[in-house]
Write a protein that holds these residues in place. Structure first.
Motif, mmCIF file in Angstrom:
data_model
loop_
_atom_site.group_PDB
_atom_site.id
_atom_site.type_symbol
_atom_site.label_atom_id
_atom_site.label_comp_id
_atom_site.label_asym_id
_atom_site.label_seq_id
_atom_site.Cartn_x
_atom_site.Cartn_y
_atom_site.Cartn_z
ATOM 1 N N ALA A 7 0.828 -1.206 0.000
ATOM 2 C CA ALA A 7 0.000 0.000 0.000
ATOM 3 C C ALA A 7 0.862 1.256 0.000
ATOM 4 C CB ALA A 7 -0.932 -0.005 1.206
ATOM 5 N N LEU A 8 1.944 1.228 0.796
ATOM 6 C CA LEU A 8 2.820 2.394 0.850
ATOM 7 C C LEU A 8 3.598 2.557 -0.450
ATOM 8 C CD1 LEU A 8 3.701 4.706 2.640
ATOM 9 C CD2 LEU A 8 5.471 3.225 3.608
ATOM 10 N N ASP A 9 4.032 1.448 -1.042
ATOM 11 C CA ASP A 9 4.732 1.518 -2.323
ATOM 12 C C ASP A 9 3.834 2.123 -3.401
ATOM 13 O OD1 ASP A 9 7.026 0.451 -1.269
ATOM 14 O OD2 ASP A 9 6.715 -1.569 -2.075
ATOM 15 N N ALA A 10 2.566 1.729 -3.403
ATOM 16 C CA ALA A 10 1.630 2.285 -4.386
ATOM 17 C C ALA A 10 1.445 3.779 -4.169
ATOM 18 C CB ALA A 10 0.289 1.562 -4.299
ATOM 19 N N LEU A 11 1.359 4.199 -2.897
ATOM 20 C CA LEU A 11 1.208 5.615 -2.596
ATOM 21 C C LEU A 11 2.445 6.394 -3.031
ATOM 22 C CD1 LEU A 11 -0.619 7.768 -1.191
ATOM 23 C CD2 LEU A 11 0.787 7.406 0.850
ATOM 24 N N ILE A 12 3.618 5.839 -2.778
ATOM 25 C CA ILE A 12 4.862 6.500 -3.169
ATOM 26 C C ILE A 12 4.910 6.706 -4.682
ATOM 27 C CG2 ILE A 12 7.360 6.149 -3.369
ATOM 28 C CD1 ILE A 12 7.194 4.850 -0.541
ATOM 29 N N ALA A 13 4.596 5.654 -5.428
ATOM 30 C CA ALA A 13 4.659 5.748 -6.888
ATOM 31 C C ALA A 13 3.662 6.777 -7.415
ATOM 32 C CB ALA A 13 4.388 4.372 -7.502
ATOM 33 N N TRP A 14 2.448 6.733 -6.891
ATOM 34 C CA TRP A 14 1.423 7.664 -7.368
ATOM 35 C C TRP A 14 1.765 9.094 -6.966
ATOM 36 C CZ3 TRP A 14 -3.528 9.362 -4.721
ATOM 37 C CH2 TRP A 14 -4.358 10.048 -5.610
ATOM 38 N N SER A 15 2.230 9.275 -5.734
ATOM 39 C CA SER A 15 2.578 10.604 -5.256
ATOM 40 C C SER A 15 3.685 11.223 -6.101
ATOM 41 C CB SER A 15 3.020 10.541 -3.793
ATOM 42 O OG SER A 15 1.965 10.065 -2.968
ATOM 43 N N CYS A 177 -5.056 3.594 -4.626
ATOM 44 C CA CYS A 177 -4.430 4.634 -5.435
ATOM 45 C C CYS A 177 -4.950 4.646 -6.869
ATOM 46 C CB CYS A 177 -2.905 4.456 -5.425
ATOM 47 S SG CYS A 177 -2.130 4.852 -3.842
ATOM 48 N N ALA A 178 -5.220 3.472 -7.427
ATOM 49 C CA ALA A 178 -5.716 3.422 -8.792
ATOM 50 C C ALA A 178 -7.069 4.103 -8.905
ATOM 51 C CB ALA A 178 -5.800 1.971 -9.272
ATOM 52 N N ALA A 179 -7.945 3.837 -7.945
ATOM 53 C CA ALA A 179 -9.271 4.456 -7.977
ATOM 54 C C ALA A 179 -9.171 5.960 -7.720
ATOM 55 C CB ALA A 179 -10.177 3.797 -6.945
ATOM 56 N N ALA A 180 -8.313 6.360 -6.816
ATOM 57 C CA ALA A 180 -8.131 7.788 -6.542
ATOM 58 C C ALA A 180 -7.570 8.500 -7.768
ATOM 59 C CB ALA A 180 -7.211 7.985 -5.345
ATOM 60 N N ASP A 181 -6.642 7.866 -8.451
ATOM 61 C CA ASP A 181 -6.058 8.452 -9.656
ATOM 62 C C ASP A 181 -7.114 8.598 -10.742
ATOM 63 O OD1 ASP A 181 -3.733 9.372 -11.192
ATOM 64 O OD2 ASP A 181 -4.063 7.556 -12.378
ATOM 65 N N ALA A 182 -7.964 7.585 -10.902
ATOM 66 C CA ALA A 182 -9.020 7.664 -11.908
ATOM 67 C C ALA A 182 -9.991 8.792 -11.596
ATOM 68 C CB ALA A 182 -9.767 6.328 -11.991
ATOM 69 N N LEU A 183 -10.327 8.952 -10.313
ATOM 70 C CA LEU A 183 -11.242 10.021 -9.917
ATOM 71 C C LEU A 183 -10.600 11.386 -10.129
ATOM 72 C CD1 LEU A 183 -13.946 10.825 -8.692
ATOM 73 C CD2 LEU A 183 -12.937 10.477 -6.408
ATOM 74 N N LEU A 184 -9.343 11.519 -9.758
ATOM 75 C CA LEU A 184 -8.623 12.775 -9.969
ATOM 76 C C LEU A 184 -8.593 13.126 -11.452
ATOM 77 C CD1 LEU A 184 -6.840 15.113 -8.998
ATOM 78 C CD2 LEU A 184 -4.889 13.532 -9.062
ATOM 79 N N SER A 185 -8.313 12.152 -12.285
ATOM 80 C CA SER A 185 -8.259 12.390 -13.727
ATOM 81 C C SER A 185 -9.614 12.823 -14.275
ATOM 82 C CB SER A 185 -7.784 11.132 -14.456
ATOM 83 O OG SER A 185 -6.472 10.794 -14.082
ATOM 84 N N GLU A 186 -10.683 12.235 -13.757
ATOM 85 C CA GLU A 186 -12.016 12.603 -14.224
ATOM 86 C C GLU A 186 -12.362 14.038 -13.819
ATOM 87 O OE1 GLU A 186 -15.853 12.492 -15.888
ATOM 88 O OE2 GLU A 186 -13.978 11.429 -16.297
ATOM 89 N N VAL A 187 -12.035 14.419 -12.596
ATOM 90 C CA VAL A 187 -12.286 15.796 -12.171
ATOM 91 C C VAL A 187 -11.463 16.765 -13.016
ATOM 92 C CG1 VAL A 187 -12.089 17.443 -10.268
ATOM 93 C CG2 VAL A 187 -12.893 15.109 -9.824
ATOM 94 N N GLU A 188 -10.202 16.431 -13.258
ATOM 95 C CA GLU A 188 -9.360 17.284 -14.091
ATOM 96 C C GLU A 188 -9.932 17.426 -15.499
ATOM 97 O OE1 GLU A 188 -6.008 18.994 -13.616
ATOM 98 O OE2 GLU A 188 -7.316 19.094 -11.870
ATOM 99 N N ARG A 189 -10.444 16.352 -16.045
ATOM 100 C CA ARG A 189 -11.035 16.404 -17.391
ATOM 101 C C ARG A 189 -12.214 17.362 -17.424
ATOM 102 N NH1 ARG A 189 -15.175 14.580 -20.211
ATOM 103 N NH2 ARG A 189 -16.117 13.512 -18.417
ATOM 104 N N ARG A 190 -13.047 17.290 -16.396
ATOM 105 C CA ARG A 190 -14.251 18.125 -16.371
ATOM 106 C C ARG A 190 -13.938 19.594 -16.116
ATOM 107 N NH1 ARG A 190 -19.350 15.007 -13.934
ATOM 108 N NH2 ARG A 190 -18.864 12.870 -14.589
#
Length: 344
Positions: A7-15, A177-190
């Motif tokens: 979980a921490l590795d995923a957060l590090i990569a996404w961050s 992180c994958a779901a958070a990234d997808a949500l962030l991308s959708e908000v950015e698109r809009r």
């Protein structure tokens, strides 16, 4: 322990990835977290998300104790004490991360979101843009515990996975992180807004007025704050969001008529009691105070990118004098500014 590390590795990569995008995060701004097995891992204050792979920037805190602190009027102080044993301080937004129920939370200073969130009609416009997302509007409060209290009030009215913070930024929460990234991308698109093209700087005019040996900004896009009329008007009128006030001050020096740089700096200093971090020469570009930190340079770029998405045809809401004073005088922000200064 394997799932904690994963979980921490995923957060590090996404961050690290979102931290490298100046449309989302600038300098030491923004913060992320993950909750795993009773521990809240949250970004340390003043560290850069972009450096998450190279440096240890996450602080572990006991989640139950962090949440218990939120039930007290001195919750901010209680949270700070939880981090006393750490080499770095937990983010000033730790209370926000503890409050939210989502396993993964990201608070970013999205340029597109800020360009909406500083408008007087922001809430109405965002209602249309985000209407079928689970989102909430949060009125401006000082970052840290006051903001967390405002978020709590917003969430009492309705649960939300997306928070737009007035005059501040964006928060998203999700299960991983994958779901958070997808949500962030959708908000950015809009919320995406076109960036105006603008004239290049006029180096000869900048040199001619520069009797203080100030420097040109690290990123040439910052010159738009001087060369674009709408951006200039926005930049000269005050601070729009917290990191603007904290790293750049409430006002820039603005050269008028036959001014030399020293004239504008003296006038700005006399009016505000603080020397400005940057100066605007209308039609020519920007000059910055010598030794301006990398963090402040990043905030200048953010201001330019925001201003180039605002056309000047909508009323804007600036931070008030009391809001700016609360930020600049806050010890937690002084600590963050100190970390941003180059070592000597």
């Amino acid at each position: 322990m394997g799932h904690i590390a994963a979980a921490l590795d995923a957060l590090i990569a996404w961050s690290a990835r979102i931290g490298a995008d100046p449309l989302l995060v600038q300098g030491g701004g923004g913060n992320t977290s993950v909750k795993q097995d009773g521990t809240l891992w949250v970004k340390a204050s003043g560290t850069w998300l972009a450096q998450a792979r190279e440096r240890d920037i996450f602080v572990p805190l006991p989640l139950d104790e962090a949440r218990a602190a939120l039930g007290h009027a001195d919750g901010e102080a209680r949270l700070a004490r939880l981090g006393d044993a750490q080499a770095l301080r937990p983010s000033i937004e730790t209370s926000l991360h503890a409050l939210l129920p989502h396993p993964v939370v990201a608070h970013v200073h999205s340029v597109n979101t800020i360009a909406w969130a500083v408008r007087a009609d922001a809430r109405t416009r965002l209602d249309a843009l985000l209407k079928d997302l689970n989102w909430a509007w949060v009125p401006y409060r000082r970052p840290g515990y006051p903001l967390t209290q405002a978020v709590r009030e917003a969430l009492n009215a309705r649960a939300a996975d997306v928070l737009v913070l007035a005059n501040h930024g964006l928060v998203v929460g999700a299960g991983d992180c994958a779901a958070a990234d997808a949500l962030l991308s959708e908000v950015e698109r809009r919320l995406a807004l076109p960036e105006r093209s603008t004239r290049s700087a006029d180096p000869a005019r900048l040199r001619a007025v520069n009797d203080l040996n100030w420097e040109e900004p690290q990123d040439p896009r910052v010159h738009a704050l001087g060369t674009d009329a709408a951006a200039l008007a926005i930049a000269r009128d005050g601070a729009l969001y917290p990191d603007h006030a904290v790293f750049l001050g409430a006002h820039a020096a603005v050269l008028e008529g036959a001014d030399a740089l020293s004239d504008a700096v003296a006038r700005c200093t006399a009016a505000g009691g603080v020397a400005p971090a940057f100066a605007l020469l209308p039609g020519a570009g920007v000059l910055v105070a010598p030794g301006l930190s990398a963090g402040a340079q990043a905030m200048l770029l953010c201001l330019a990118l925001v201003a180039l998405r605002l056309r000047g045809d909508a009323p804007l809401v600036y931070l008030g004098d009391e809001d700016v004073a609360a930020l600049v005088d806050w010890e937690a922000e002084a600590y963050r500014r100190a970390l941003a200064r180059p070592a000597h």
